[in-house]
Design an enzyme around this catalytic site. Structure first.
Site, PDB file in Angstrom:
ATOM      1  N   CYS A   1      63.010  29.774  56.354  1.00  0.00           N
ATOM      2  CA  CYS A   1      62.140  29.202  55.891  1.00  0.00           C
ATOM      3  C   CYS A   1      60.522  29.912  56.104  1.00  0.00           C
ATOM      4  CB  CYS A   1      61.963  28.043  55.796  1.00  0.00           C
ATOM      5  SG  CYS A   1      60.559  27.310  54.406  1.00  0.00           S
TER       6      CYS A   1
ATOM      7  N   CYS B   1      60.554  30.850  52.668  1.00  0.00           N
ATOM      8  CA  CYS B   1      59.750  29.720  51.786  1.00  0.00           C
ATOM      9  C   CYS B   1      58.429  30.334  52.319  1.00  0.00           C
ATOM     10  CB  CYS B   1      59.558  28.499  52.140  1.00  0.00           C
ATOM     11  SG  CYS B   1      61.444  27.687  51.880  1.00  0.00           S
TER      12      CYS B   1
ATOM     13  N   LYS C   1      57.006  34.191  50.905  1.00  0.00           N
ATOM     14  CA  LYS C   1      57.369  34.654  49.610  1.00  0.00           C
ATOM     15  C   LYS C   1      56.208  33.943  48.655  1.00  0.00           C
ATOM     16  CE  LYS C   1      59.544  31.159  48.025  1.00  0.00           C
ATOM     17  NZ  LYS C   1      61.032  31.352  47.112  1.00  0.00           N
TER      18      LYS C   1
ATOM     19  N   TYR D   1      67.485  32.670  42.215  1.00  0.00           N
ATOM     20  CA  TYR D   1      65.873  32.883  42.129  1.00  0.00           C
ATOM     21  C   TYR D   1      65.397  33.633  43.678  1.00  0.00           C
ATOM     22  CZ  TYR D   1      66.934  30.157  46.717  1.00  0.00           C
ATOM     23  OH  TYR D   1      66.790  29.818  48.094  1.00  0.00           O
TER      24      TYR D   1
ATOM     25  N   GLU E   1      62.097  36.147  42.064  1.00  0.00           N
ATOM     26  CA  GLU E   1      60.781  35.586  42.973  1.00  0.00           C
ATOM     27  C   GLU E   1      60.946  37.378  43.452  1.00  0.00           C
ATOM     28  OE1 GLU E   1      61.364  31.293  43.931  1.00  0.00           O
ATOM     29  OE2 GLU E   1      62.092  32.526  45.224  1.00  0.00           O
TER      30      GLU E   1
ATOM     31  N   HIS F   1      43.538  15.003  32.711  1.00  0.00           N
ATOM     32  CA  HIS F   1      42.585  15.992  31.677  1.00  0.00           C
ATOM     33  C   HIS F   1      41.151  17.146  32.497  1.00  0.00           C
ATOM     34  CE1 HIS F   1      41.658  17.965  27.689  1.00  0.00           C
ATOM     35  NE2 HIS F   1      40.135  17.645  27.898  1.00  0.00           N
TER      36      HIS F   1
ATOM     37  N   GLU G   1      49.158  17.184  31.869  1.00  0.00           N
ATOM     38  CA  GLU G   1      49.332  16.399  30.816  1.00  0.00           C
ATOM     39  C   GLU G   1      49.646  16.766  29.594  1.00  0.00           C
ATOM     40  OE1 GLU G   1      45.142  15.789  29.021  1.00  0.00           O
ATOM     41  OE2 GLU G   1      44.405  18.274  29.412  1.00  0.00           O
TER      42      GLU G   1
END
Length: 580
Positions: A159, A164, A167, A300, A304, A567, A572
């Site tokens: 990672c 992670c 990346k 992925y 990615e 908002h 939302e």
């Protein structure tokens, strides 16, 4: 020289002398039922012990209990020691008896460490620090075998070094590039042509990664965890042989082991793959510009990498064997593919490579269609992202009988992450049938250490763990895919609510209209409980993290509908009933 009586010593001296004079010492109080229970245990084992009743010796008892607290951080009685080793209170002593540690202590078996963790990734580091915080003597063995291209890295695991962290930073570079295109619409006077510098980006990212490597070593030292930059192989259930980069070998022992070695990228079994190809192990520290690039895979990782490479101006082609993002919701997966193609990324599909040849320095490339149609191409860089393999094949597991799943080489564990060998555990990507996610490994490591050394019982919950795919249009989800929901509950019991939406951030730009998407997968017979939350759009990870708690706590569609949104945000978005 005359030996002083215990009564003539101060509290610290008296405790030290008792531990030296007696095999088993129980610091007790005469009225305590837990003390009675521990004494009964040793009586049943026919083991003699010295019980010092602290409530019967006046102020000396108070001073001794304070000394014990300073020594063990335990405030209560009974406080049990065997052969000078602190066992703990009633529950800890009974647990030690049940798992065999008490018998080992009584026999006088001495190990170099209470716990050795094999693997210095996120899960292994979390487990080691947690165990050390309970006063255990802990070592971490971490050694990175160089990739076929010679790439290696420091402490922190996949990672931090090749997963992670780099990346996400390269993904951020891609986002900045897109924002620069939009900047003029928001009043910024940005040149029409903005050039990305690959080498500068890699250098900055690697400097940050190295700072993390240093930080992890510092934290281990601060927690009195021994760090061994050495390759560990089991000799027996309590012994490993460790070999450092200079081929110096030593044998060390421990009561318990945690295997947290993770996995490494696979290469296809075709000529030239390892000689001329690279993987994600190499990409994030690549010293030269990748040039024209072919990415083989549909995971992925593949999508990615393709996304951020394309966004920083690299000509990128993706070779896909069959479906995109196997195991993910296929509607969302195909929407990601459509979006990437719509923004200039090329797909060869269905197709698999059959041979990689070097034409000249930096320009290999050759592919062959499954149908027999030949597809040839020349590329500067070929990156394989065709899956990962657990690093279990050469660490001596066959010497000690740890059972593996023969189909994938992963370690089989029970609900407590215990392997088929009683004192050996495994966590993270290396275990069979669990999620390969960094936060999962961290949680599993902490909870395992607490069960081993703090008498806790909480197990890792592998259900409803949120995650995000950092493709150009991010995909966040928690729960199950629509396909898996139908398989589990039946098509007639599933209701899907969905909506396309346009983020306000896109309003002044020429970004795609209504390409972002949200979907709730609900089970009708459970009051429309949400079993799958899926969102495709900017900041999908941030959005998903919040909603994941609702899904984990059993929220229903009506709960989502009743929640008043913030908002204006993408979170939302209203999710309406799918009429199709």
């Amino acid at each position: 020289m005359l030996k002083r009586k215990h009564s003539e010593m101060n509290a610290a001296e008296r405790v030290a002398q008792l531990l030296k004079d007696y095999r088993v010492v129980i610091f007790s109080k005469s009225y305590c039922p837990f003390c009675v229970k521990v004494k009964a245990l040793f009586d049943s084992l026919h083991v003699e012990y010295k019980a010092l009743e602290l409530d019967l010796i006046g102020e000396d008892g108070v001073a001794i209990q304070q000394t014990l607290f300073e020594k063990t951080k335990q405030k209560t009685v009974p406080n049990v020691f065997v052969n000078g080793k602190h066992v703990g209170g009633c529950d800890a002593t009974i647990q030690a008896h049940q798992d065999g540690r008490l018998a080992e202590l009584l026999s006088g078996v001495q190990y170099d460490y209470d716990l050795i963790v094999i693997g210095g990734g996120s899960g292994g580091l979390a487990a080691s620090k947690e165990a050390a915080s309970f006063g255990k003597k802990v070592a971490v063995c971490d050694f990175v075998v160089p990739s076929p291209q010679g790439t290696t890295w420091g402490l922190g695991g996949t990672c931090v070094n090749v997963g992670c962290i780099p990346k996400k930073l390269m993904h951020k570079a891609a986002i900045i590039g897109e924002d620069l295109k939009d900047a003029r619409a928001f009043g910024w006077d940005v040149p029409e042509q903005v050039v990305h510098n690959w080498t500068n980006m890699v250098d900055e990212i690697q400097n940050y990664v190295k700072s993390l490597n240093f930080g992890y070593r510092k934290v281990l030292k601060e927690n009195t965890v021994t760090y061994l930059n050495a390759y560990a192989q089991f000799v027996d259930a309590h012994t490993v042989k460790v070999t450092d980069k200079k081929n110096n070998v030593q044998h060390i022992t421990a009561r318990d082991f945690i295997i947290a070695v993770g996995g490494r990228p696979r290469y296809p079994d075709i000529p030239g793959a390892k000689e001329y190809g690279i993987t994600s192990d190499d990409l994030f520290s690549l010293k030269y510009h990748p040039g024209k690039c072919l990415i083989v895979g549909a995971s992925y990782i593949a999508l990615e990498c393709a996304g951020f490479l394309h966004a920083v101006g690299i000509d990128c082609t993706i070779m896909v064997r069959s479906i995109l993002l196997r195991g993910f919701d296929q509607q969302l997966a195909e929407m990601i593919g459509d979006h990437m193609m719509g923004h200039g990324m090329k797909f060869i599909r269905p197709c698999v490579p059959t041979k990689i040849e070097k034409i000249s320095d930096g320009e290999p490339g050759f592919g062959k269609m499954d149908s027999g149609e030949i597809v040839e191409g020349e590329y500067n860089t070929i990156l394989f992202a065709v899956g990962r393999s657990a690093c279990t094949h050469n660490i001596g597991l066959d010497n000690i009988g740890v059972k593996l799943n023969p189909s994938n080489g992963k370690i089989i564990v029970d609900k407590e992450e215990r392997t088929s060998v009683n004192n050996i555990y495994a966590i993270g990507d290396v275990i069979d049938g669990k999620l390969e996610l960094t936060p999962v490994a961290i949680q599993a490591g902490k909870l395992l250490a607490q069960r081993l050394y703090k008498n806790q019982t909480v197990l890792t919950d592998y259900v409803n763990v949120p995650t995000t795919v950092f493709t150009p249009l991010e995909y966040g989800f928690v729960g199950v895919s629509e396909e898996d929901a139908v398989a589990s509950y039946g098509k007639d019991d599933i209701e899907v609510y969905h909506s396309f939406y346009q983020p306000l951030e896109y309003a002044l730009t020429d970004r795609d209209n209504n390409k972002c998407y949200g979907k709730l997968v609900c089970v009708k017979s459970k009051g429309e409980r949400v079993v799958g939350f899926h969102v495709l759009g900017p900041n999908a990870g941030e959005v998903t993290q919040g909603f994941a708690l609702g899904v984990k706590l059993g929220a229903k569609k009506s709960d989502f509908a009743d929640l008043i949104g913030i908002h204006p945000t993408t979170a939302e978005v209203g999710l309406h009933k799918d009429s199709g």
